[in-house]
Write a protein that holds these residues in place. Structure first.
Motif, mmCIF file in Angstrom:
data_model
loop_
_atom_site.group_PDB
_atom_site.id
_atom_site.type_symbol
_atom_site.label_atom_id
_atom_site.label_comp_id
_atom_site.label_asym_id
_atom_site.label_seq_id
_atom_site.Cartn_x
_atom_site.Cartn_y
_atom_site.Cartn_z
ATOM 1 N N UNK A 188 -10.246 0.584 -12.830
ATOM 2 C CA UNK A 188 -9.711 -0.764 -13.020
ATOM 3 C C UNK A 188 -10.898 -1.685 -13.241
ATOM 4 N N UNK A 189 -10.948 -2.345 -14.382
ATOM 5 C CA UNK A 189 -12.072 -3.231 -14.666
ATOM 6 C C UNK A 189 -11.564 -4.525 -15.305
ATOM 7 N N UNK A 190 -12.477 -5.450 -15.529
ATOM 8 C CA UNK A 190 -12.122 -6.729 -16.135
ATOM 9 C C UNK A 190 -11.853 -6.557 -17.628
ATOM 10 N N UNK B 45 0.866 -1.175 0.000
ATOM 11 C CA UNK B 45 0.000 0.000 0.000
ATOM 12 C C UNK B 45 0.903 1.225 0.000
ATOM 13 N N UNK B 46 1.180 1.720 -1.194
ATOM 14 C CA UNK B 46 2.228 2.716 -1.390
ATOM 15 C C UNK B 46 1.647 4.123 -1.524
ATOM 16 N N UNK B 47 2.200 5.026 -0.746
ATOM 17 C CA UNK B 47 1.791 6.427 -0.806
ATOM 18 C C UNK B 47 2.838 7.212 -1.590
ATOM 19 N N UNK B 48 2.966 6.905 -2.866
ATOM 20 C CA UNK B 48 3.948 7.562 -3.726
ATOM 21 C C UNK B 48 3.284 8.000 -5.024
ATOM 22 N N UNK B 49 3.854 9.012 -5.629
ATOM 23 C CA UNK B 49 3.346 9.484 -6.910
ATOM 24 C C UNK B 49 3.568 8.420 -7.978
ATOM 25 N N UNK B 50 2.720 8.396 -8.974
ATOM 26 C CA UNK B 50 2.762 7.356 -9.995
ATOM 27 C C UNK B 50 2.162 7.879 -11.288
ATOM 28 N N UNK B 51 2.303 7.125 -12.343
ATOM 29 C CA UNK B 51 1.845 7.561 -13.655
ATOM 30 C C UNK B 51 0.343 7.813 -13.678
ATOM 31 N N UNK B 52 -0.413 7.048 -12.907
ATOM 32 C CA UNK B 52 -1.867 7.230 -12.878
ATOM 33 C C UNK B 52 -2.222 8.577 -12.239
ATOM 34 N N UNK B 53 -1.530 8.912 -11.151
ATOM 35 C CA UNK B 53 -1.719 10.225 -10.530
ATOM 36 C C UNK B 53 -1.343 11.344 -11.496
ATOM 37 N N UNK B 54 -0.233 11.161 -12.187
ATOM 38 C CA UNK B 54 0.222 12.177 -13.134
ATOM 39 C C UNK B 54 -0.801 12.426 -14.229
ATOM 40 N N UNK B 55 -1.357 11.350 -14.746
ATOM 41 C CA UNK B 55 -2.324 11.479 -15.833
ATOM 42 C C UNK B 55 -3.564 12.222 -15.365
ATOM 43 N N UNK B 56 -4.075 11.855 -14.203
ATOM 44 C CA UNK B 56 -5.243 12.563 -13.678
ATOM 45 C C UNK B 56 -4.937 14.035 -13.454
ATOM 46 N N UNK B 57 -3.769 14.332 -12.896
ATOM 47 C CA UNK B 57 -3.406 15.715 -12.613
ATOM 48 C C UNK B 57 -3.268 16.547 -13.884
ATOM 49 N N UNK B 58 -2.883 15.905 -14.978
ATOM 50 C CA UNK B 58 -2.660 16.614 -16.234
ATOM 51 C C UNK B 58 -3.922 16.742 -17.082
ATOM 52 N N UNK B 59 -5.003 16.113 -16.642
ATOM 53 C CA UNK B 59 -6.240 16.159 -17.414
ATOM 54 C C UNK B 59 -6.376 15.030 -18.403
ATOM 55 N N UNK B 60 -5.384 14.129 -18.444
ATOM 56 C CA UNK B 60 -5.491 12.940 -19.291
ATOM 57 C C UNK B 60 -6.186 11.816 -18.506
ATOM 58 N N UNK B 61 -6.521 10.768 -19.216
ATOM 59 C CA UNK B 61 -7.281 9.686 -18.606
ATOM 60 C C UNK B 61 -6.521 8.370 -18.672
ATOM 61 N N UNK B 62 -6.871 7.440 -17.772
ATOM 62 C CA UNK B 62 -6.241 6.128 -17.749
ATOM 63 C C UNK B 62 -7.268 5.059 -17.405
ATOM 64 N N UNK B 63 -6.934 3.836 -17.775
ATOM 65 C CA UNK B 63 -7.779 2.698 -17.447
ATOM 66 C C UNK B 63 -6.896 1.460 -17.384
ATOM 67 N N UNK B 64 -7.136 0.603 -16.409
ATOM 68 C CA UNK B 64 -6.447 -0.681 -16.304
ATOM 69 C C UNK B 64 -7.459 -1.787 -16.552
ATOM 70 N N UNK B 65 -7.145 -2.670 -17.494
ATOM 71 C CA UNK B 65 -7.969 -3.841 -17.767
ATOM 72 C C UNK B 65 -7.231 -5.061 -17.228
ATOM 73 N N UNK B 66 -7.672 -5.544 -16.071
ATOM 74 C CA UNK B 66 -7.018 -6.666 -15.403
ATOM 75 C C UNK B 66 -7.913 -7.897 -15.545
ATOM 76 N N UNK B 67 -7.419 -8.874 -16.263
ATOM 77 C CA UNK B 67 -8.242 -10.036 -16.587
ATOM 78 C C UNK B 67 -8.607 -10.815 -15.319
ATOM 79 N N UNK B 68 -9.890 -10.991 -15.103
ATOM 80 C CA UNK B 68 -10.375 -11.697 -13.925
ATOM 81 C C UNK B 68 -10.539 -10.836 -12.685
#
Length: 307
Positions: free
Chosen positions: A184-186, A114-137
């Motif tokens: 994050x979705x299937x 459980x990491x409290x560090x900046x990451x690419x997902x945070x960066x994208x949201x902060x910049x107005x861009x969007x992200x999605x993770x498709x994790x099978x199952x």
């Protein structure tokens, strides 16, 4: 086939990274590269979408030129690859954290972090861009358990979902926020136009972790055309990489891994031959989109390929 010297000034060598790498951001610097218009401030194409598929536990020599990976090798011939990319460490999970946060962040094993560090997902949201993770199952609903039984979910075979291969859920800025972890979705919900950055995490069978190279190759043959045949693929980049190598290849680190790069208009059979790492993948995305460079990305090489 283009060498690194033919596609622009040589990037700086990838730095040797340890668990002490900081997630502190530093300003993005420009990087010269052969480009396709329009270009970002970093000189790279301003990609419409970036898709990243992460496979598991196979070394470079198990993929490149292998007879049991015909589809992957057809992508290498049609598009290109990085030939000298080394994973950061062993085992799996720290590599996922490295490629999304710019550092190992103290991770040394596969576990529930459980990491409290900046990451690419945070960066994208902060910049107005969007992200999605498709994790099978992935069961959904901010699911934080270490695994879930295999279910039918999109292309390929049924296999177990594991948290350690889904880096977004390791960041508390996402896992503690129902709205954000709803991104994050299937896999069956995959939409190539849904977000600017889309990460695809296959299950333990389809990612080659608990199966053969051929099984993973067959999965990619069934899934990747959902990206490459889509209109969303125009002016976009597809990255297929591995978390780490295997066997004796792991001595002293994460091993030499294959990394395929596909974008419309690339010169077929392109090669980026300079030293690179997972931090190079992060850096390349950040520079293309004008984002600050996280940790090890500030010292890694920029991956450039001719158009």
């Amino acid at each position: 086939t283009a060498s690194a010297s033919e596609i622009g000034p040589s990037p700086s060598p990838a730095a040797t990274e340890t668990a002490s790498v900081s997630a502190t951001q530093s300003p993005a610097t420009s990087a010269a590269a052969a480009t396709a218009a329009p270009t970002s401030a970093g000189g790279l194409p301003d990609f419409h979408h970036v898709y990243m598929i992460i496979m598991e536990n196979k070394s470079y020599r198990s993929i490149v030129g292998a007879s049991n990976a015909p589809y992957l090798n057809s992508l290498i011939a049609r598009y290109g690859m990085a030939t000298n990319l080394l994973a950061e460490t062993h085992p799996s999970e720290p590599n996922y954290i490295a490629m999304t946060s710019g550092g190992l962040q103290g991770t040394t094993s596969d576990g529930a972090y459980n990491l409290k560090v900046n990451n690419i997902f945070d960066q994208l949201d902060a910049s107005g861009r969007t992200w999605h993770v498709y994790a099978q199952g992935y069961p959904g609903g901010c699911y934080k358990s270490s695994s879930a039984p295999g279910v039918v979910d999109g292309a390929g075979s049924v296999g177990e979902y594991v948290r350690k291969h889904n880096p977004a859920i390791s960041y508390t800025s996402i896992s503690d926020n129902k709205t954000r972890c709803a991104q994050i979705t299937h896999l069956a919900s995959f939409d190539p136009a849904a977000a600017d950055f889309e990460m695809i995490v296959p299950n333990l069978i389809n990612d080659m972790h608990s199966s053969s190279v051929r099984t993973g190759d067959d999965f990619l043959k069934a899934f990747v055309p959902k990206i490459t045949s889509s209109t969303a693929f125009a002016d976009s980049l597809l990255i297929i990489t591995w978390d780490e190598g295997a066997g004796s290849d792991l001595a002293g680190g994460g091993g030499h891994i294959a990394t395929i790069l596909a974008s419309p208009g690339m010169k077929p059979g392109s090669r980026f031959t300079a030293a690179a790492s997972h931090y190079s993948l992060l850096r390349t995305i950040e520079l293309a989109w004008g984002l600050p460079l996280l940790g090890g990305a500030s010292k890694a090489s920029t991956i450039t390929l001719p158009y």
